[in-house]
Design a protein around this motif. Structure first.
Motif, PDB file in Angstrom:
ATOM      1  N   SER A  53      10.012  21.330  24.666  1.00 53.73           N
ATOM      2  CA  SER A  53      10.537  19.349  24.792  1.00 53.73           C
ATOM      3  C   SER A  53       9.859  18.811  25.173  1.00 53.73           C
ATOM      4  O   SER A  53       9.297  18.547  25.151  1.00 53.73           O
ATOM      5  N   THR A  54       8.478  19.266  23.231  1.00 52.39           N
ATOM      6  CA  THR A  54       7.115  18.286  23.121  1.00 52.39           C
ATOM      7  C   THR A  54       7.742  17.983  21.556  1.00 52.39           C
ATOM      8  O   THR A  54       9.325  18.217  21.456  1.00 52.39           O
ATOM      9  N   ARG A  55       7.368  16.843  21.677  1.00 51.94           N
ATOM     10  CA  ARG A  55       7.040  16.751  19.728  1.00 51.94           C
ATOM     11  C   ARG A  55       5.600  16.382  19.416  1.00 51.94           C
ATOM     12  O   ARG A  55       4.656  16.124  19.790  1.00 51.94           O
ATOM     13  N   ARG A  56       6.242  17.470  17.676  1.00 55.50           N
ATOM     14  CA  ARG A  56       4.844  17.707  17.202  1.00 55.50           C
ATOM     15  C   ARG A  56       5.823  17.133  15.299  1.00 55.50           C
ATOM     16  O   ARG A  56       6.425  17.773  15.246  1.00 55.50           O
ATOM     17  N   CYS A  57       4.448  16.747  14.630  1.00 57.65           N
ATOM     18  CA  CYS A  57       4.372  16.548  13.716  1.00 57.65           C
ATOM     19  C   CYS A  57       3.822  16.845  12.415  1.00 57.65           C
ATOM     20  O   CYS A  57       2.580  16.884  13.360  1.00 57.65           O
ATOM     21  N   THR A  58       3.900  17.602  11.426  1.00 60.10           N
ATOM     22  CA  THR A  58       3.002  18.980  10.656  1.00 60.10           C
ATOM     23  C   THR A  58       2.213  17.972  10.001  1.00 60.10           C
ATOM     24  O   THR A  58       1.260  18.746   9.906  1.00 60.10           O
ATOM     25  N   VAL A  59       2.324  16.788   9.329  1.00 60.81           N
ATOM     26  CA  VAL A  59       1.331  16.325   8.729  1.00 60.81           C
ATOM     27  C   VAL A  59       0.955  14.998  10.129  1.00 60.81           C
ATOM     28  O   VAL A  59      -0.204  13.715   9.515  1.00 60.81           O
ATOM     29  N   ASN A  60       1.429  14.794  10.565  1.00 54.73           N
ATOM     30  CA  ASN A  60       0.603  13.515  11.960  1.00 54.73           C
ATOM     31  C   ASN A  60       0.436  14.323  12.792  1.00 54.73           C
ATOM     32  O   ASN A  60       0.730  14.255  14.151  1.00 54.73           O
ATOM     33  N   PRO A  61      -0.726  14.871  13.421  1.00 51.59           N
ATOM     34  CA  PRO A  61      -1.034  15.002  14.628  1.00 51.59           C
ATOM     35  C   PRO A  61      -1.003  14.118  16.101  1.00 51.59           C
ATOM     36  O   PRO A  61      -1.418  14.640  17.030  1.00 51.59           O
ATOM     37  N   LEU A  62      -0.980  12.639  15.752  1.00 51.66           N
ATOM     38  CA  LEU A  62      -0.845  12.159  17.319  1.00 51.66           C
ATOM     39  C   LEU A  62       0.539  12.196  17.824  1.00 51.66           C
ATOM     40  O   LEU A  62       0.391  11.417  18.739  1.00 51.66           O
ATOM     41  N   ARG A  81       0.524  -1.228  -0.104  1.00 47.88           N
ATOM     42  CA  ARG A  81       0.105   0.458   0.104  1.00 47.88           C
ATOM     43  C   ARG A  81       0.951   0.944   0.041  1.00 47.88           C
ATOM     44  O   ARG A  81       0.393   2.368   0.950  1.00 47.88           O
ATOM     45  N   PRO A  82       1.832   1.516  -1.014  1.00 50.98           N
ATOM     46  CA  PRO A  82       2.908   2.858  -0.642  1.00 50.98           C
ATOM     47  C   PRO A  82       1.895   3.961  -1.390  1.00 50.98           C
ATOM     48  O   PRO A  82       2.848   4.457  -0.878  1.00 50.98           O
ATOM     49  N   GLU A  83       1.080   3.433  -1.698  1.00 52.79           N
ATOM     50  CA  GLU A  83       0.643   5.018  -2.422  1.00 52.79           C
ATOM     51  C   GLU A  83       0.237   5.552  -1.109  1.00 52.79           C
ATOM     52  O   GLU A  83      -0.419   6.692  -1.179  1.00 52.79           O
ATOM     53  N   GLU A  84      -0.216   5.176  -0.130  1.00 57.09           N
ATOM     54  CA  GLU A  84      -1.378   6.082   1.109  1.00 57.09           C
ATOM     55  C   GLU A  84       0.258   5.919   2.210  1.00 57.09           C
ATOM     56  O   GLU A  84      -0.583   6.630   3.262  1.00 57.09           O
ATOM     57  N   ILE A  85       1.480   6.293   2.023  1.00 56.30           N
ATOM     58  CA  ILE A  85       2.107   6.518   2.847  1.00 56.30           C
ATOM     59  C   ILE A  85       2.016   8.291   3.410  1.00 56.30           C
ATOM     60  O   ILE A  85       2.220   8.981   1.772  1.00 56.30           O
ATOM     61  N   VAL A  86       2.089   8.647   3.670  1.00 52.59           N
ATOM     62  CA  VAL A  86       1.874  10.010   3.923  1.00 52.59           C
ATOM     63  C   VAL A  86       4.162  10.087   4.521  1.00 52.59           C
ATOM     64  O   VAL A  86       4.344  10.092   4.896  1.00 52.59           O
ATOM     65  N   GLU A 101       7.263  17.602  -1.688  1.00 55.90           N
ATOM     66  CA  GLU A 101       6.797  16.443  -1.275  1.00 55.90           C
ATOM     67  C   GLU A 101       4.847  17.126  -0.180  1.00 55.90           C
ATOM     68  O   GLU A 101       4.076  16.311   0.391  1.00 55.90           O
ATOM     69  N   MET A 102       5.756  18.334  -0.186  1.00 56.39           N
ATOM     70  CA  MET A 102       4.289  19.428   0.521  1.00 56.39           C
ATOM     71  C   MET A 102       3.241  18.936  -0.662  1.00 56.39           C
ATOM     72  O   MET A 102       2.093  19.045  -0.330  1.00 56.39           O
ATOM     73  N   TYR A 103       3.639  19.114  -1.483  1.00 60.10           N
ATOM     74  CA  TYR A 103       2.947  19.304  -2.312  1.00 60.10           C
ATOM     75  C   TYR A 103       1.657  18.139  -2.535  1.00 60.10           C
ATOM     76  O   TYR A 103       0.593  17.655  -3.226  1.00 60.10           O
ATOM     77  N   GLU A 104       2.566  16.820  -2.940  1.00 56.78           N
ATOM     78  CA  GLU A 104       2.120  15.541  -2.418  1.00 56.78           C
ATOM     79  C   GLU A 104       0.834  15.491  -1.932  1.00 56.78           C
ATOM     80  O   GLU A 104      -0.014  14.452  -1.461  1.00 56.78           O
ATOM     81  N   LEU A 105       1.225  16.299  -0.562  1.00 60.20           N
ATOM     82  CA  LEU A 105       0.921  15.850   0.562  1.00 60.20           C
ATOM     83  C   LEU A 105      -0.605  15.965   0.612  1.00 60.20           C
ATOM     84  O   LEU A 105      -1.432  15.051   0.648  1.00 60.20           O
ATOM     85  N   SER A 106      -1.212  17.265  -0.207  1.00 61.71           N
ATOM     86  CA  SER A 106      -2.853  16.807  -0.217  1.00 61.71           C
ATOM     87  C   SER A 106      -2.726  16.079  -1.464  1.00 61.71           C
ATOM     88  O   SER A 106      -4.232  15.258  -1.320  1.00 61.71           O
ATOM     89  N   GLY A 107      -2.494  15.322  -2.100  1.00 66.10           N
ATOM     90  CA  GLY A 107      -3.002  13.748  -2.707  1.00 66.10           C
ATOM     91  C   GLY A 107      -2.999  12.902  -1.994  1.00 66.10           C
ATOM     92  O   GLY A 107      -4.331  11.858  -2.086  1.00 66.10           O
ATOM     93  N   THR A 108      -2.113  12.547  -1.035  1.00 64.05           N
ATOM     94  CA  THR A 108      -2.133  11.660  -0.077  1.00 64.05           C
ATOM     95  C   THR A 108      -3.163  11.559   0.765  1.00 64.05           C
ATOM     96  O   THR A 108      -4.565  10.958   0.509  1.00 64.05           O
ATOM     97  N   TYR A 109      -3.280  13.114   1.721  1.00 58.85           N
ATOM     98  CA  TYR A 109      -4.373  13.377   1.988  1.00 58.85           C
ATOM     99  C   TYR A 109      -6.073  12.839   1.672  1.00 58.85           C
ATOM    100  O   TYR A 109      -7.237  12.157   1.630  1.00 58.85           O
ATOM    101  N   ALA A 110      -6.329  12.744   0.346  1.00 59.31           N
ATOM    102  CA  ALA A 110      -7.374  13.557  -0.418  1.00 59.31           C
ATOM    103  C   ALA A 110      -7.820  11.787  -0.659  1.00 59.31           C
ATOM    104  O   ALA A 110      -8.361  11.391  -0.385  1.00 59.31           O
TER     105      ALA A 110
END
Length: 647
Positions: free
Chosen positions: A362-371, A341-346, A437-446
């Motif tokens: 002193s925290t962790r955060r990721c732009t594309v992953n709110p978990l 399922r490589p097309e689903e990789i964020v 890759e930032m542009y590709e992000l919307s395609g993956t989310y979609a």
């Protein structure tokens, strides 16, 4: 089944241990390190998610082995209440999902205190290194004597034995990146004249003593991995030729040779390849070292594409690929690879939000992953008790992630997008070479949203009448922002392109460009144009460039500005002409910055009109992302995720 990436998905047996695939989770510092260095429950959940996501091994980082390192990091010490228990819970959390738990053992040496939130306290510590010296920040460093060296060597072994007791099945000895062992290996730091200095053989002596100590403590069947810099990539440091020799010298004492790159502070954007570097730019180091050793070799550095990862393993450049940021962006990347399922990789954007947050808060955060950093809140989306009709207005990153999350909760979700393409402000990134890759992000989310059941209505503006006719229970407003174009004479001229529209009008750009606005967007566009070979001037009214860039990305960004752009700060733009921008400096002097094309990058403003119109169209209404406050993709995604969870 036939695996699409058969080499990457294949198991590897090292010693008596079989790893389920070739994708390992690299060391990443945790999120709730206690004052005395225990691994807290948030950190255990942080590492567990990578194991659940399919990584074959997960390395907990960093465990400092001796009291001479004052860094605020993990400790493993029987005298500290909950130290062994915290480590045991973390190892168990990793192992129960089929991954091999590993603990990184380290000592920062002369850079001890790096992870302290209060950096002023570094000056209160006694810092130890190979030699007496003074750091660039004025902190004095004291040379380790033989007694302390022996004590630290024994400490490595003792902590390794505790790791084994806690349930870890491997330790990674950190011998790279400018930490203590690397300080002994490197001529940049090591100027000793005794048996630990001078020749490469002498400089390897400390590392070998450490490895022997660990082996004696853990026995013959416990796995030992050595992390090294294949090259330091800095003047005065060692290069790949010495990297090969170091690998050959330590090989008899280890089970895996983990080849990273660079040294402390001097090579941050190489050790952790930035968006300005090629993916896998350090793989050649591992590939060369692998030619000279027989033990398995691991590689790392900006890797996130399964095609590239497969090629690395298939061609024999390395036996193992490590990922860190890629598994923050998508902890389930290994499972998606193995399950075809490589097309689903964020994919990781290499934006450094993760590392900037750790340094700043002193925290962790990721732009594309709110978990990320909040794994204890649950990594599985729970079905809502009542199925609701949900409308999302706007197909940018926040809107897409909100729609995806709401659909996974079982709601009936429709997303309205007034244009013919999804992505919002991310559409503009497709023309910036290092931000694709930032542009590709919307395609993956979609794609994820569509597979979750979201209905998309494109080329449809969500008016009040339309939404009320739909009669939804919830409306999530994610209409983003619009470019700020102030009433400056000439700013709407034919030679002006708004930065958001550059991707549509790039053919109009001449070879002499003035970028008007030195924020993050303006700087990145200017760098891109400079990389294309254009003469680029950058005009900014403030005294500094890109204050909106995070603290990890900004220094690398400014280095690229220096390389490709002529920047002018402290200039107020008065008028745009066919030949450039007429400006005024702080003393009131007029100056013209010449250029036949002007890129307007003066910021964004929220779409308040749409928000006001739709505010009362449903019982539940939430405004997210730039529509609420011009901010970051990180906030848009995070707010969108939680808006959907609240329905």
């Amino acid at each position: 089944m036939e695996r699409q990436y058969k080499h990457l998905s294949s198991p590897i047996t090292i010693g008596r241990k079989t790893f389920r695939n070739r994708m390992f989770s690299a060391p990443m510092g945790g999120t709730d390190i206690t004052n005395d260095g225990c691994i807290g429950p948030k950190s255990a959940a942080f590492y567990e998610l990578r194991a659940k996501g399919g990584a074959a091994a997960v390395t907990v980082s960093e465990c400092m082995v001796h009291k001479t390192d004052g860094s605020h990091a993990y400790r493993l010490d029987e005298s500290i209440l909950n130290s062994l228990a915290g480590a045991t819970y973390a190892a168990d959390a990793i192992r129960r999902h089929g991954a091999i738990p590993s603990l990184e053992l380290s000592h920062s040496g002369m850079f001890a205190g790096t992870y302290m939130t209060d950096k002023t306290k570094q000056h209160e510590l006694v810092q130890y290194g190979p030699c007496d010296t003074v750091r660039a920040d004025g902190v004095k460093v004291k040379a380790l004597d033989e007694e302390l060296i022996t004590e630290i060597v024994h400490a490595y072994g003792h902590v390794a034995s505790l790791a084994k007791r806690a349930g870890f099945e491997m330790v990674m000895i950190h011998g790279g990146h400018g930490w203590l062992i690397n300080q002994f290996l490197s001529p940049l730091f090591n100027h000793r004249e005794d048996e630990y200095g001078g020749s490469l053989e002498n400089r390897c002596r400390f590392a070998i003593r450490v490895l022997k100590s660990v082996r004696e403590a853990v026995g013959p069947d416990f796995l030992i991995e050595f992390r090294m810099s294949g090259s330091e990539f800095t003047e005065g440091g060692y290069g790949l030729e010495d990297g090969v020799e170091i690998a050959k010298m330590i090989e008899p004492y280890v089970d895996i040779i983990h080849v990273s790159a660079g040294t402390y502070q001097k090579t941050f954007g190489i050790t952790h390849p930035s968006m300005f570097e090629e993916h896998g730019r350090n793989v050649f180091l591992a590939a060369e070292i692998k030619k000279h050793v027989s033990k398995p070799v691991a590689t790392i550095g900006g890797l996130n594409d399964p095609e590239q990862l497969e090629e690395i393993i298939a061609s024999g450049k390395a036996d193992i690929v490590y990922m860190a940021r890629a598994l923050l962006a998508d902890p389930f990347l290994p499972r998606k690879v193995v399950e075809n399922r490589p097309e689903e990789i964020v994919k990781c954007l290499r934006c450094f939000t993760c590392m900037a947050e750790r340094a700043a808060t002193s925290t962790r955060r990721c732009t594309v992953n709110p978990l990320i950093g909040r794994e204890m809140e649950g990594d599985e989306i729970q079905k809502a008790p009542t199925k609701r009709k949900v409308v999302v207005v706007g197909g940018g990153p926040g809107g897409l992630y909100a729609a995806y999350t709401a659909a996974r909760r079982g709601h009936d979700v429709t997303l309205y997008e007034k244009e013919n393409e999804l992505g919002g402000i991310l559409k503009s990134e497709q023309a910036i070479s290092f931000k694709h890759e930032m542009y590709e992000l919307s395609g993956t989310y979609a794609l994820l949203a569509k597979r979750a059941g979201v209905t998309f209505k494109m080329n449809t503006e969500a008016t009040k009448e339309l939404i009320e006719k739909e009669n939804p229970y919830a409306v999530i407003i994610a209409t983003g922002s619009t470019p700020l174009v102030p009433p400056i004479p000439g700013l709407k001229g034919d030679n002006v392109i708004v930065v958001n529209n550059y991707y549509k009008e790039k053919d109009k750009v001449t070879d002499h460009v003035v970028v008007f606005g030195g924020g993050l967007a303006g700087c990145e566009c200017a760098i891109h144009l400079g990389m294309e070979g254009k003469h680029v001037e950058l005009v900014e009214m403030r005294d500094q460039l890109a204050p909106d860039a995070n603290i990890r990305h900004r220094p690398l960004l400014l280095a690229q500005v220096d390389k490709y752009v002529q920047a002018h700060t402290g200039l107020k733009g008065l008028e745009v002409t066919p030949n450039g921008i007429l400006c005024e400096d702080k003393d009131g002097n007029k100056v013209t910055i010449e250029g036949t094309t002007v890129i307007c990058a003066l910021g964004q403003r929220s779409t308040t009109k749409t928000v006001e119109e739709l505010q009362d169209t449903a019982p539940f209404v939430r405004v997210i992302g730039d529509a609420a406050k011009v901010s970051t993709i990180t906030n848009a995604v995070y707010w969108g995720y939680h808006a959907a969870l609240d329905i």
